[in-house]
Design a protein around this motif. Structure first.
Motif, PDB file in Angstrom:
ATOM      1  N   THR A  94       2.398  -5.584   9.673  1.00 23.29           N
ATOM      2  CA  THR A  94       1.681  -6.317   8.626  1.00 23.29           C
ATOM      3  C   THR A  94       1.841  -5.537   7.328  1.00 23.29           C
ATOM      4  O   THR A  94       2.103  -4.337   7.339  1.00 23.29           O
ATOM      5  N   ALA A  95       1.705  -6.242   6.231  1.00 21.16           N
ATOM      6  CA  ALA A  95       1.743  -5.584   4.923  1.00 21.16           C
ATOM      7  C   ALA A  95       0.835  -6.355   3.979  1.00 21.16           C
ATOM      8  O   ALA A  95       0.427  -7.480   4.284  1.00 21.16           O
ATOM      9  N   PHE A  96       0.558  -5.726   2.853  1.00 15.48           N
ATOM     10  CA  PHE A  96      -0.300  -6.336   1.826  1.00 15.48           C
ATOM     11  C   PHE A  96      -1.632  -6.773   2.442  1.00 15.48           C
ATOM     12  O   PHE A  96      -2.038  -7.930   2.343  1.00 15.48           O
ATOM     13  N   ASN A  97      -2.260  -5.806   3.117  1.00 11.42           N
ATOM     14  CA  ASN A  97      -3.564  -6.023   3.723  1.00 11.42           C
ATOM     15  C   ASN A  97      -3.577  -7.231   4.674  1.00 11.42           C
ATOM     16  O   ASN A  97      -4.519  -8.023   4.673  1.00 11.42           O
ATOM     17  N   GLY A  98      -2.499  -7.360   5.453  1.00 10.54           N
ATOM     18  CA  GLY A  98      -2.461  -8.384   6.489  1.00 10.54           C
ATOM     19  C   GLY A  98      -1.905  -9.727   6.042  1.00 10.54           C
ATOM     20  O   GLY A  98      -1.748 -10.639   6.845  1.00 10.54           O
ATOM     21  N   GLU A  99      -1.589  -9.862   4.744  1.00  8.03           N
ATOM     22  CA  GLU A  99      -1.075 -11.145   4.238  1.00  8.03           C
ATOM     23  C   GLU A  99       0.314 -11.469   4.770  1.00  8.03           C
ATOM     24  O   GLU A  99       0.631 -12.631   5.019  1.00  8.03           O
TER      25      GLU A  99
ATOM     26  N   SER B 110      -8.786   6.445  -0.013  1.00  3.46           N
ATOM     27  CA  SER B 110      -9.357   5.107  -0.075  1.00  3.46           C
ATOM     28  C   SER B 110     -10.337   4.929   1.067  1.00  3.46           C
ATOM     29  O   SER B 110     -10.213   5.560   2.125  1.00  3.46           O
ATOM     30  N   TYR B 111     -11.318   4.089   0.803  1.00  4.70           N
ATOM     31  CA  TYR B 111     -12.358   3.799   1.773  1.00  4.70           C
ATOM     32  C   TYR B 111     -11.811   2.754   2.734  1.00  4.70           C
ATOM     33  O   TYR B 111     -11.386   1.686   2.304  1.00  4.70           O
ATOM     34  N   LYS B 112     -11.795   3.097   4.047  1.00  5.29           N
ATOM     35  CA  LYS B 112     -11.213   2.208   5.048  1.00  5.29           C
ATOM     36  C   LYS B 112     -12.104   0.987   5.254  1.00  5.29           C
ATOM     37  O   LYS B 112     -13.126   1.061   5.941  1.00  5.29           O
ATOM     38  N   ASP B 113     -11.724  -0.110   4.625  1.00  2.00           N
ATOM     39  CA  ASP B 113     -12.439  -1.376   4.817  1.00  2.00           C
ATOM     40  C   ASP B 113     -11.476  -2.507   4.488  1.00  2.00           C
ATOM     41  O   ASP B 113     -11.169  -2.767   3.321  1.00  2.00           O
TER      42      ASP B 113
ATOM     43  N   LEU C 281     -12.334  -5.261   2.047  1.00  2.00           N
ATOM     44  CA  LEU C 281     -12.315  -4.856   0.632  1.00  2.00           C
ATOM     45  C   LEU C 281     -10.915  -4.430   0.187  1.00  2.00           C
ATOM     46  O   LEU C 281     -10.716  -4.065  -0.974  1.00  2.00           O
ATOM     47  N   GLY C 282      -9.958  -4.429   1.118  1.00  2.00           N
ATOM     48  CA  GLY C 282      -8.595  -4.001   0.786  1.00  2.00           C
ATOM     49  C   GLY C 282      -8.495  -2.499   0.569  1.00  2.00           C
ATOM     50  O   GLY C 282      -7.721  -2.038  -0.278  1.00  2.00           O
ATOM     51  N   ASP C 283      -9.250  -1.727   1.334  1.00  2.00           N
ATOM     52  CA  ASP C 283      -9.197  -0.251   1.269  1.00  2.00           C
ATOM     53  C   ASP C 283      -9.245   0.277  -0.173  1.00  2.00           C
ATOM     54  O   ASP C 283      -8.265   0.856  -0.664  1.00  2.00           O
ATOM     55  N   PRO C 284     -10.374   0.097  -0.855  1.00  2.00           N
ATOM     56  CA  PRO C 284     -10.436   0.497  -2.265  1.00  2.00           C
ATOM     57  C   PRO C 284     -10.308   2.012  -2.484  1.00  2.00           C
ATOM     58  O   PRO C 284     -10.776   2.814  -1.681  1.00  2.00           O
TER      59      PRO C 284
END
Ligand code: UDP
Length: 236
Positions: free
Chosen positions: A33-38, A121-124, A127-130
């Motif tokens: 996956t890439a781009f946060n699962g997109e 980055s915060y793993k979420d 939120l897309g790992d901000p």
């Protein structure tokens, strides 16, 4: 060691309980996956390659005194690891500008940084790992001051070890992502994976990308690039 129920399924790995409460089994998938699962796809053979690449690099780091979750490779795709609670941070280490940093600061990919850059980055996923900084981490209690210092020291040391090791194999280590975990005894250890999914590797002679950017950017030769990394690590 008996594989018991599945505890978790992530984008690239599954985690199983075992009959020993100290250990988990991770099982690497071919899913990409890439781009946060997109963007979703399959990289045939990736699971087996990432399993071996990760274990190889973790063992090199362990020899150099970095504690890791690695216990034993069980099969092509499965590895026994210490049970840890993951610190909810992605620790990004950068030597050369690429990817999101290139976009963020408007500097071309390939620009050599004057010194190593660390990002958190915060793993979420939602939120897309901000991107966050040390103040956020301490203020939210995601890690203690001592843990954050330890994570920083380990990340920089890991960078030095891997950079030198890979340079000898004609691989430039551009950037990578680390995750750390805490054992029930409170020991901070390197966890997750170190693979072409989580690192940028460029051939130092040709500049060819040998990592997940081939999938992200539809550059072709994805499977070959992953295999090339494993072959070089194994001296083939
Ligand atoms: N990375 C990762 N998982 C993530 C985000 C980044 O493994 O969720 C790795 C990525 O493969 C690269 C480094 O961390 O080696 C820096 O990634 P970057 O911030 O440039 O983000 P990207 O361009 O991959 O979105």
């Amino acid at each position: 060691m008996q594989k018991l129920e599945q505890l978790y399924e992530g984008k690239a790995k599954k985690v199983y309980a075992t009959d020993d409460p100290r250990y988990y089994i991770v099982d690497y998938k071919d899913d990409a996956t890439a781009f946060n699962g997109e963007k979703k796809g399959t990289i045939v053979g990736k699971g087996a390659i990432n399993n071996r690449v990760t274990n190889h690099l973790m063992q090199i780091l362990a020899k150099e005194g970095i504690p890791t979750h690695f216990v034993k490779e069980l099969s092509d795709r499965e590895t026994l690891v210490k049970k840890v609670t993951i610190v909810p941070l992605e620790v990004i280490v950068r030597n050369i500008v690429a990817g999101s940093l290139s976009k963020r600061i408007g500097v071309a990919e390939g620009h050599k940084l004057q010194r190593t850059v660390l990002e958190f980055s915060y793993k979420d996923d939602d939120l897309g790992d901000p991107l966050v900084n040390e103040y956020h981490i301490l203020a939210m209690g995601w890690a203690s001051e001592q843990e954050l210092k330890q994570i920083t020291d380990y990340a920089l040391r890991i960078n030095e070890i891997l950079r030198a090791y890979l340079a000898d194999l004609n691989i430039d280590l551009i950037d990578f992502k680390l995750e750390f975990g805490k054992t029930p005894e409170g020991e901070l250890v390197l966890a997750d994976e170190i693979s072409p999914d989580t690192c940028r590797f460029w051939d130092s002679r040709t500049g060819k990308k040998l990592d997940k950017d081939r999938f992200r950017r539809d550059l072709g030769d994805v499977e070959d690039a992953y295999q090339e990394i494993l072959d070089r690590l194994l001296g083939r």
